[in-house]
Design an enzyme around this catalytic site. Structure first.
Site, PDB file in Angstrom:
ATOM      1  N   ASP A 173       0.849  -1.191   0.098  1.00  0.00           N
ATOM      2  CA  ASP A 173      -0.027  -0.020   0.008  1.00  0.00           C
ATOM      3  C   ASP A 173       0.866   1.275   0.086  1.00  0.00           C
ATOM      4  O   ASP A 173       2.251   1.116   0.157  1.00  0.00           O
ATOM      5  CB  ASP A 173      -1.098  -0.179   1.119  1.00  0.00           C
ATOM      6  CG  ASP A 173      -0.419  -0.281   2.460  1.00  0.00           C
ATOM      7  OD1 ASP A 173       0.905  -0.012   2.710  1.00  0.00           O
ATOM      8  OD2 ASP A 173      -0.801  -1.081   3.411  1.00  0.00           O
ATOM      9  N   ASP A 228       9.545   4.797  13.366  1.00  0.00           N
ATOM     10  CA  ASP A 228      10.138   4.034  14.396  1.00  0.00           C
ATOM     11  C   ASP A 228      11.442   3.508  13.704  1.00  0.00           C
ATOM     12  O   ASP A 228      12.567   3.650  14.374  1.00  0.00           O
ATOM     13  CB  ASP A 228       9.300   2.721  14.168  1.00  0.00           C
ATOM     14  CG  ASP A 228       8.852   2.194  12.999  1.00  0.00           C
ATOM     15  OD1 ASP A 228       9.275   2.479  12.080  1.00  0.00           O
ATOM     16  OD2 ASP A 228       7.782   1.380  12.873  1.00  0.00           O
ATOM     17  N   ASP A 272       1.276   5.287   1.501  1.00  0.00           N
ATOM     18  CA  ASP A 272       0.667   6.226   2.547  1.00  0.00           C
ATOM     19  C   ASP A 272       1.433   7.522   2.474  1.00  0.00           C
ATOM     20  O   ASP A 272       2.194   7.675   1.525  1.00  0.00           O
ATOM     21  CB  ASP A 272       1.385   5.766   3.876  1.00  0.00           C
ATOM     22  CG  ASP A 272       1.032   4.241   4.369  1.00  0.00           C
ATOM     23  OD1 ASP A 272      -0.264   3.892   3.997  1.00  0.00           O
ATOM     24  OD2 ASP A 272       1.519   3.704   5.259  1.00  0.00           O
TER      25      ASP A 272
END
Length: 430
Positions: free
Chosen positions: A49, A132, A51
């Site tokens: 996907d 992260d 983002d």
């Protein structure tokens, strides 16, 4: 990093994601493709996907898309739907010590460091440092087709390293799911987790017990049903994280007479193979298979403890196993109901005499139950050729099937359990 260096072909960019980026640009906001999609494109892989990260606040961005809606409270996001495709749009985040968070309402942490709310907005530089891992902090600019790298993610990508941005122990306390994400990315990409990033995981893994079961269910699917489940399982075992997703299964791994470790490997390899072949997989089958031996052990215990018929004992065991499992990973009813049917068929498939064979063959869960029988046998369990019998029966014509059923000796038929007669009550009855 200009296009001539990163060499991502523009035709590999998602059209709908680019529509979102350009719409935000036209409204005067900064906007970038970000995260895993850029990482995967740089590795020559097809992103699952795309983002988008933007300077627009969620309430500003949602006004630009008639097919958009805001979700989340802890971490507010915009979802823009294009048919079956979903583009996720996040506003640039900043640290909770930002001056915009003086009252602590936009960003809040528990006493143990876990993030409770994360809606403090900042610049793209702030946002990169809030992500992260370094390989996930890469931003693609649609204006000049360059990549912005604020955390040295591109060198780590080239060296195939998973490295936490900031202090790993602090970042794990903020969100313990990052430990599962480290294992997942290492498995998916074939990367090595950098020593300082790996070091705190064993000590802090217990924090996963505080994560909502619904979120851990989603993480379990990402780890084990995304095409690299066998590799992910090895990472989970390496860091002793599997116990927080499947505590009952973990408890049996070393103290069981059943080939449970081999079954786990067979199930995950089979799932990976099916996904590679473009076949469908369902969480119901994976959870039914990984919980089969804990269920069967409890079923045998109930048969010894109570005078219950086998199917009733199985249903009671299923209730107990599911009640315990959902405390770790929530299992939606649309999956738990098929799990029960797959389990029940494990008892019914050996009883194929007479008309039962065709009745079982027409059962909507037959194929899943049959696959589990094959996996149990491939793991080393002796089912006396049950899987081969059903394989031959499915491929046989009407005459061959009739011969197979006639060859079944009456001695092989399971004996009915004799129920113990209850003593009459000494009291009177109305």
């Amino acid at each position: 990093m200009p296009e001539k260096i990163h060499r991502i072909p523009r035709q590999r960019l998602d059209d709908n994601a680019m529509k979102v980026v350009y719409r935000l640009h036209d409204a005067g906001h900064d906007s970038f493709l970000v995260g895993g999609c850029i990482r995967d494109l740089l590795l020559g892989q097809k992103p699952k996907d795309f983002d988008v990260a933007t300077s627009a606040h969620p309430e500003e961005a949602v006004e630009l898309f008639h097919r958009g809606r805001l979700i989340g409270r802890r971490f507010k996001l915009l979802h823009v739907r294009f048919g079956r495709e979903l583009i996720e749009v996040a506003t640039f985040r900043a640290g909770h010590d930002s001056e915009d968070n003086d009252d602590g309402e936009q960003g809040r942490q528990a006493a143990n460091g876990m993030i409770l709310r994360d809606n403090v907005y900042g610049t793209i530089e702030d946002d990169a440092l809030r992500r992260d891992f370094t390989v996930n902090a890469l931003y693609y600019c649609a204006k000049d087709y360059s990549i912005y790298d604020f955390a040295n993610g591109y060198p780590d990508l080239q060296q195939r390293i998973i490295r936490m941005i900031g202090d790993p122990a602090l970042r794990y306390r903020e969100d313990p799911v990052r430990m599962l994400r480290a294992a997942r990315f290492a498995a998916k990409l074939g990367f090595e987790i950098e020593p300082a990033t790996a070091a705190p995981i064993h000590e802090l893994s217990g924090l996963l017990a505080r994560i909502a079961p619904a979120r851990l269910f989603d993480e379990a699917l990402k780890l084990l049903q995304s095409g690299y489940g066998a590799a992910a399982y090895r990472q989970l075992q390496r860091f002793d994280l599997f116990r927080y997703l499947f505590p009952l299964t973990h408890a049996q791994l070393e103290a069981s007479d059943w080939p449970i470790a081999a079954l786990i490997q067979q199930v995950l390899k089979n799932t990976d193979r099916r996904l590679e072949q473009g076949k469908s997989v369902t969480p119901a089958f994976m959870f039914a298979a990984l919980l089969w031996y804990p269920l069967y052990q409890r079923y045998l215990e109930i048969l010894d403890e109570d005078e219950l018929p086998p199917l009733q004992a199985l249903h009671e065991a299923a209730n107990q196993i599911l009640s315990a499992q959902v405390k770790a990973t929530a299992i939606p009813r649309r999956f738990s109901a098929p799990m029960r049917e797959i389990w029940e068929l494990q008892l019914r498939l050996p009883r194929y005499q007479g008309k039962r064979a065709d009745q079982l063959l027409s059962h909507p869960r037959f194929r899943a139950a049959y696959d589990l029988v094959l996996l149990r046998e491939s793991a080393g369990e002796d089912l006396q050729g049950l899987g081969q019998w059903w394989t031959d029966y499915q491929h046989g014509n009407e005459g061959q099937r009739r011969d197979m059923l006639s060859d079944v000796s009456t001695d092989e038929r399971p004996r009915k359990r004799r129920r113990r007669r209850r003593k009459p009550s000494s009291g009177s009855h109305d």
